[in-house]
Design a protein around this motif. Structure first.
Motif, short mmCIF file in Angstrom:
data_model
loop_
_atom_site.label_atom_id
_atom_site.label_comp_id
_atom_site.label_asym_id
_atom_site.label_seq_id
_atom_site.Cartn_x
_atom_site.Cartn_y
_atom_site.Cartn_z
N LEU A 13 1.32 -5.87 14.44
CA LEU A 13 1.24 -6.29 13.12
C LEU A 13 0.04 -5.56 12.34
O LEU A 13 -0.59 -4.82 11.35
CB LEU A 13 1.20 -8.12 13.03
N LEU A 14 -1.22 -5.34 13.56
CA LEU A 14 -2.00 -4.44 13.41
C LEU A 14 -1.68 -2.68 12.56
O LEU A 14 -2.18 -2.34 11.32
CB LEU A 14 -3.13 -4.22 14.31
N VAL A 15 -0.72 -2.32 13.72
CA VAL A 15 -1.12 -1.44 13.13
C VAL A 15 0.00 -0.95 11.61
O VAL A 15 0.50 -0.78 10.71
CB VAL A 15 1.46 -0.52 13.84
N LEU A 16 1.29 -2.01 11.23
CA LEU A 16 1.97 -2.32 9.80
C LEU A 16 0.78 -2.45 8.62
O LEU A 16 1.07 -1.98 8.11
CB LEU A 16 2.78 -4.01 10.81
N GLY A 17 -0.43 -3.19 9.20
CA GLY A 17 -1.38 -2.82 8.53
C GLY A 17 -1.67 -1.84 7.66
O GLY A 17 -2.15 -1.38 6.87
N VAL A 18 -2.21 -0.78 8.79
CA VAL A 18 -1.96 0.46 8.86
C VAL A 18 -1.82 1.09 8.03
O VAL A 18 -1.54 1.93 6.98
CB VAL A 18 -3.04 1.19 10.04
N VAL A 19 -0.31 1.21 8.31
CA VAL A 19 0.48 1.79 7.51
C VAL A 19 1.12 1.36 6.01
O VAL A 19 0.84 2.11 4.76
CB VAL A 19 2.49 1.59 8.62
N LEU A 20 1.02 0.14 5.94
CA LEU A 20 0.97 -0.35 4.48
C LEU A 20 0.06 0.00 3.95
O LEU A 20 -0.56 0.17 2.43
CB LEU A 20 0.71 -2.12 4.51
N GLY A 21 -2.22 0.01 4.04
CA GLY A 21 -2.72 1.13 3.90
C GLY A 21 -2.47 2.15 3.38
O GLY A 21 -2.56 2.68 2.41
N ALA A 22 -1.70 2.82 3.99
CA ALA A 22 -1.88 4.39 3.82
C ALA A 22 -0.10 4.56 2.77
O ALA A 22 -0.62 5.84 2.24
CB ALA A 22 -1.13 4.92 5.20
N ALA A 24 -0.30 3.17 -0.17
CA ALA A 24 -0.66 3.63 -1.12
C ALA A 24 -0.72 5.10 -1.08
O ALA A 24 -0.73 5.86 -2.17
CB ALA A 24 -2.01 3.52 -1.71
N HIS A 25 -0.91 6.01 -0.39
CA HIS A 25 -1.25 7.51 -0.25
C HIS A 25 -0.31 8.58 -0.27
O HIS A 25 -0.41 9.94 0.15
CB HIS A 25 -2.31 7.68 0.66
N VAL A 26 0.70 7.85 -0.02
CA VAL A 26 2.18 9.24 0.59
C VAL A 26 3.21 8.78 -0.67
O VAL A 26 3.36 7.80 -1.19
CB VAL A 26 2.58 9.15 1.81
N PRO A 27 4.35 9.96 -1.01
CA PRO A 27 5.13 9.56 -1.62
C PRO A 27 6.19 8.57 -1.60
O PRO A 27 6.35 8.40 -0.39
CB PRO A 27 5.61 11.11 -1.40
N VAL A 28 6.58 8.28 -3.10
CA VAL A 28 7.91 7.40 -2.31
C VAL A 28 8.71 7.50 -1.60
O VAL A 28 9.33 6.49 -0.71
CB VAL A 28 7.87 7.03 -3.66
N VAL A 30 8.46 9.28 1.43
CA VAL A 30 8.04 9.04 2.72
C VAL A 30 8.00 7.61 2.84
O VAL A 30 8.39 7.27 3.93
CB VAL A 30 6.20 9.56 2.24
N SER A 31 7.63 6.44 2.02
CA SER A 31 7.67 5.45 2.02
C SER A 31 8.84 4.51 2.61
O SER A 31 8.95 3.48 3.61
CB SER A 31 6.71 4.63 1.04
N VAL A 32 9.95 4.64 1.50
CA VAL A 32 11.48 4.38 2.39
C VAL A 32 11.74 4.52 3.65
O VAL A 32 12.21 3.50 3.80
CB VAL A 32 11.68 4.50 0.89
N VAL A 33 11.82 6.10 3.68
CA VAL A 33 12.08 6.24 4.91
C VAL A 33 11.13 5.15 6.02
O VAL A 33 11.51 5.05 7.22
CB VAL A 33 12.29 7.05 5.19
N ALA A 34 9.76 5.24 6.43
CA ALA A 34 9.30 4.05 6.65
C ALA A 34 9.40 3.06 7.24
O ALA A 34 9.88 2.32 7.85
CB ALA A 34 7.23 4.51 6.76
#
Length: 68
Positions: A13-22, A24-28, A30-34
């Protein structure tokens, strides 16, 4: 054993929170693949837990209301 699982879930969950924060700064794309990778990982984890539960079900102490 269950304590380690709980620590793993908290870390996830901690890693997920970091990823969710990130996100906002990456292209759509990349977000979809992640997001798909995380969904796949969660599906595999759920399947493993489901099948492990069937193997462990013989160890339940039903007379006492659950695990000992």
């Amino acid at each position: 054993m269950e304590g380690r699982l709980m620590l793993f879930l908290v870390g996830a969950l901690l890693v997920l929170g970091v990823v969710l924060g990130a996100v906002a700064h990456v292209p759509v794309p990349v977000s979809v693949v992640a997001g798909l990778a995380i969904a796949l990982w969660l599906a595999v984890f759920a399947a493993r837990e489901h099948f492990a539960g069937h193997r462990r079900s013989g160890r339940l102490d039903h007379d006492r209301g659950g695990l000992r």
